[in-house]
Scaffold this active site. Structure first.
Site, PDB file in Angstrom:
ATOM      1  N   GLU A  82       0.819  -1.218   0.000  1.00 54.90           N
ATOM      2  CA  GLU A  82       0.000   0.000   0.000  1.00 54.90           C
ATOM      3  C   GLU A  82       0.852   1.267   0.000  1.00 54.90           C
ATOM      4  OE1 GLU A  82      -3.211  -0.049   2.824  1.00 54.90           O
ATOM      5  OE2 GLU A  82      -3.691   2.050   2.455  1.00 54.90           O
ATOM      6  N   LYS A 260      -7.913  -0.366  11.202  1.00 56.18           N
ATOM      7  CA  LYS A 260      -7.233  -0.813   9.976  1.00 56.18           C
ATOM      8  C   LYS A 260      -6.000   0.055   9.735  1.00 56.18           C
ATOM      9  CE  LYS A 260      -6.390  -1.283   5.365  1.00 56.18           C
ATOM     10  NZ  LYS A 260      -5.477  -0.474   4.543  1.00 56.18           N
ATOM     11  N   ASP A 276       3.688 -13.910  12.265  1.00 56.49           N
ATOM     12  CA  ASP A 276       2.369 -14.370  11.831  1.00 56.49           C
ATOM     13  C   ASP A 276       1.373 -13.200  11.867  1.00 56.49           C
ATOM     14  OD1 ASP A 276      -0.182 -15.507  11.661  1.00 56.49           O
ATOM     15  OD2 ASP A 276       0.427 -17.332  12.702  1.00 56.49           O
ATOM     16  N   HIS A 374      -2.415  10.353  -0.368  1.00 57.92           N
ATOM     17  CA  HIS A 374      -2.551   8.975  -0.821  1.00 57.92           C
ATOM     18  C   HIS A 374      -2.536   8.907  -2.352  1.00 57.92           C
ATOM     19  CE1 HIS A 374      -3.542   4.879   0.243  1.00 57.92           C
ATOM     20  NE2 HIS A 374      -4.380   4.845  -0.770  1.00 57.92           N
TER      21      HIS A 374
HETATM   22  P1  NAD Z   1       8.766 -22.881  17.237  1.00 60.88           P
HETATM   23  O1  NAD Z   1       8.178 -24.054  17.913  1.00 60.88           O
HETATM   24  O2  NAD Z   1       9.364 -23.063  15.890  1.00 60.88           O
HETATM   25  O3  NAD Z   1       9.882 -22.240  18.174  1.00 60.88           O
HETATM   26  C1  NAD Z   1       9.721 -22.117  19.556  1.00 60.88           C
HETATM   27  C2  NAD Z   1      10.702 -23.042  20.240  1.00 60.88           C
HETATM   28  O4  NAD Z   1      12.031 -22.587  20.030  1.00 60.88           O
HETATM   29  C3  NAD Z   1      10.515 -23.043  21.734  1.00 60.88           C
HETATM   30  O5  NAD Z   1       9.554 -24.004  22.086  1.00 60.88           O
HETATM   31  C4  NAD Z   1      11.908 -23.371  22.260  1.00 60.88           C
HETATM   32  O6  NAD Z   1      12.072 -24.750  22.428  1.00 60.88           O
HETATM   33  C5  NAD Z   1      12.827 -22.934  21.142  1.00 60.88           C
HETATM   34  N1  NAD Z   1      13.637 -21.729  21.465  1.00 60.88           N
HETATM   35  C6  NAD Z   1      14.951 -21.572  21.155  1.00 60.88           C
HETATM   36  N2  NAD Z   1      15.378 -20.357  21.557  1.00 60.88           N
HETATM   37  C7  NAD Z   1      14.336 -19.735  22.133  1.00 60.88           C
HETATM   38  C8  NAD Z   1      14.149 -18.463  22.745  1.00 60.88           C
HETATM   39  N3  NAD Z   1      15.152 -17.547  22.841  1.00 60.88           N
HETATM   40  N4  NAD Z   1      12.934 -18.133  23.221  1.00 60.88           N
HETATM   41  C9  NAD Z   1      11.909 -19.020  23.126  1.00 60.88           C
HETATM   42  N5  NAD Z   1      12.029 -20.242  22.582  1.00 60.88           N
HETATM   43  C10 NAD Z   1      13.229 -20.609  22.074  1.00 60.88           C
HETATM   44  O7  NAD Z   1       7.753 -21.673  17.052  1.00 60.88           O
HETATM   45  P2  NAD Z   1       6.637 -21.018  17.983  1.00 60.88           P
HETATM   46  O8  NAD Z   1       7.064 -19.608  18.248  1.00 60.88           O
HETATM   47  O9  NAD Z   1       6.291 -21.864  19.149  1.00 60.88           O
HETATM   48  O10 NAD Z   1       5.373 -21.010  16.989  1.00 60.88           O
HETATM   49  C11 NAD Z   1       5.272 -20.020  15.983  1.00 60.88           C
HETATM   50  C12 NAD Z   1       4.661 -20.594  14.741  1.00 60.88           C
HETATM   51  O11 NAD Z   1       3.414 -21.232  15.041  1.00 60.88           O
HETATM   52  C13 NAD Z   1       4.325 -19.530  13.726  1.00 60.88           C
HETATM   53  O12 NAD Z   1       4.844 -19.948  12.485  1.00 60.88           O
HETATM   54  C14 NAD Z   1       2.809 -19.519  13.691  1.00 60.88           C
HETATM   55  O13 NAD Z   1       2.348 -19.136  12.418  1.00 60.88           O
HETATM   56  C15 NAD Z   1       2.478 -20.936  14.006  1.00 60.88           C
HETATM   57  N6  NAD Z   1       1.132 -21.278  14.508  1.00 60.88           N
HETATM   58  C16 NAD Z   1       0.203 -20.345  14.840  1.00 60.88           C
HETATM   59  C17 NAD Z   1      -1.040 -20.727  15.312  1.00 60.88           C
HETATM   60  C18 NAD Z   1      -2.034 -19.654  15.715  1.00 60.88           C
HETATM   61  O14 NAD Z   1      -1.679 -18.509  15.821  1.00 60.88           O
HETATM   62  N7  NAD Z   1      -3.303 -20.008  15.954  1.00 60.88           N
HETATM   63  C19 NAD Z   1      -1.338 -22.092  15.457  1.00 60.88           C
HETATM   64  C20 NAD Z   1      -0.359 -23.024  15.134  1.00 60.88           C
HETATM   65  C21 NAD Z   1       0.889 -22.622  14.669  1.00 60.88           C
END
Ligand code: NAD
Length: 423
Positions: A82, A260, A276, A374
């Site tokens: 945009e 928005k 996300d 815009h």
């Molecule tokens: P992930 O599981 O890939 O990473 C998190 C993991 O990384 C932690 O569990 C930990 O073991 C590790 N880690 C390493 N260094 C870390 C640090 N400094 N801090 C925290 N953890 C660390 O990802 P996530 O963040 O658990 O999930 C994000 C993904 O899930 C996104 O891609 C999202 O789109 C997706 N998702 C979203 C939904 C929703 O929003 N409803 C549902 C399902 C999945």
């Protein structure tokens, strides 16, 4: 290294010059930004990220200037299709800068996972039995993610309530997890699935859904700033922005558009950093309806000195690890440019940009109307759509603006006449 986000004449530079200025300003090696050359995502990388890949889609990545958050400057990468979004954020941040920029804080990176238990005979007794097992459930959750626990995160609390539904009463447990620098969806979903059988056994029911809530109101981040009355255009503009804010607070039709505008800033940084966008958007809109009626997420008031104060508070579940944040080379470059070292700091910059964006839109609406700025920028898109080559776009766009006809057909005529002049 201290970053200076105030780069004068940035918009008038070439893409290559801007990139060099950003690398220099952010203190990163030019090579760290090489991913930006190609759209940053190779086909085989894309193929590993989602299913049925046939290609990638490019989006412009701009950098907002002038942003100061908690006394620190940031150059802020924004991915958006945009026009005027990046310019507006930079202008509003420049106005906020005079009075110290943005001040932001957060409630900590705690996410909620829900565990639904159905077929419970005595829901109120079940709720108590679940809560009696708190320590056991938290330990079981922590056992799923030793990495997170080692980093100081992990399960923090367990709550439970009886939810009356049209399918009968259900027991809904919430597991609260400190996810540190992750967005945390996968982390808490894994924990929810692991604890659900033990929890349902205590309740004497059957576990059904086990997933995070995107209403992430245990992960709130807030920003505030003072916008100088004179730079905004005078006392009348301040009063009119306050009136515009009151309109958005009182009316859901206006609130949806007001919010928005906030998301124009928020989603662009969330996307640029590989986070996300849907999770953040769902959280923000759920928050806007938290008291039953959908309302504005921000507030604008006039302060004692006649300046405008703006405040914004929203859930901000973003991470520096996990998801696409590490997998996408452009997201990695964006994080380097931002210079943030924790998810909390990233969230504070994002909410500040949301407030800047909101102020810019309200100011434009209350002062000259949104179309003025815009459409000037939109003219460039129209010129390109009409077939203008990159070196022809500025002159065709200029003619559309001058003649007050920002239309594709007119752009084609303007392009033909420009080429005629050149021939
Ligand atoms: P992930 O599981 O890939 O990473 C998190 C993991 O990384 C932690 O569990 C930990 O073991 C590790 N880690 C390493 N260094 C870390 C640090 N400094 N801090 C925290 N953890 C660390 O990802 P996530 O963040 O658990 O999930 C994000 C993904 O899930 C996104 O891609 C999202 O789109 C997706 N998702 C979203 C939904 C929703 O929003 N409803 C549902 C399902 C999945």
């Amino acid at each position: 290294m201290a970053v200076n986000s105030r780069i004068s004449g940035f918009k008038d530079r070439s893409v290559a010059e801007r990139r060099a200025l950003v690398a220099d300003g952010a203190g990163v090696a030019a090579a760290a930004l090489s991913a930006l050359d190609t759209g940053g995502l190779a086909l085989d990388q894309a193929d590993h990220m989602i299913e049925n890949v046939i290609g990638t889609i490019g989006l412009p990545l701009g950098v907002a200037t002038n942003v100061t958050v908690n006394g620190r400057d940031h150059l802020v990468p924004m991915a958006t299709e945009e026009p005027s979004v990046v310019a507006a954020a930079s202008n509003a941040a420049r106005i906020a800068r005079v009075h110290g920029g943005f001040h932001a804080s957060g409630s900590g990176p705690v996410m909620i996972a829900q565990i639904q238990v159905v077929d419970v005979i005595d829901p109120y007794g079940a709720r108590n039995r679940v809560l009696e097992a708190r320590e056991e459930i938290l330990a079981l959750a922590d056992a799923q993610d030793p990495v997170l626990v080692r980093l100081g995160g992990g399960a923090r609390d367990l709550t439970a309530r009886v939810l009356p539904t049209r399918a009968g009463p259900q027991v809904i447990a919430h597991l609260l997890v400190d996810v540190r620098d992750a967005m945390g969806a996968n982390a808490v979903n894994t924990m929810a699935e692991a604890v659900a059988p033990a929890l349902a056994e205590r309740a004497g029911g059957r576990p059904l859904l086990r997933i995070l809530s995107n209403k992430a109101d245990t992960r709130l981040v807030r920003a505030r700033a003072v916008f100088d009355a004179e730079l905004l255009g005078g006392p009348q503009v301040v009063d009119d922005i306050v009136a515009a804010s009151a309109f958005a607070e009182a009316d859901p039709y206006r609130a949806a558009t007001h919010n928005k505008g906030i998301m124009n800033g928020i989603s662009a940084v969330v996307l640029a950093t590989g986070n996300d966008t849907r999770a953040v958007e769902a959280g923000c809109h759920a928050h806007a309806a938290r008291d039953g009626a959908y309302t504005a997420l921000s507030r604008f008031e006039k302060d004692r000195d006649g300046n405008l104060t703006g405040t914004l508070e929203v859930p901000m579940p973003v991470g520096l690890v996990g998801g696409a944040t590490r997998a996408h080379p452009v997201a990695q470059a964006a994080i380097k440019i931002l210079g943030v070292t924790s998810a909390a700091e990233l969230a504070e910059v994002i909410v500040s940009v949301g407030l800047a964006q909101n102020l810019a839109a309200c100011r434009a609406l209350a002062a000259e109307g949104i179309q003025h700025g815009h459409m000037r920028l939109h003219a460039r898109t129209i010129a390109a759509t009409a077939g203008a080559a990159p070196d022809e776009v500025p002159r065709v766009a200029e003619r559309l603006v001058r003649d007050g006809k920002i239309q594709e057909e007119y752009a084609r005529q303007a392009l033909a006449s420009l080429r005629g002049e050149r021939a």
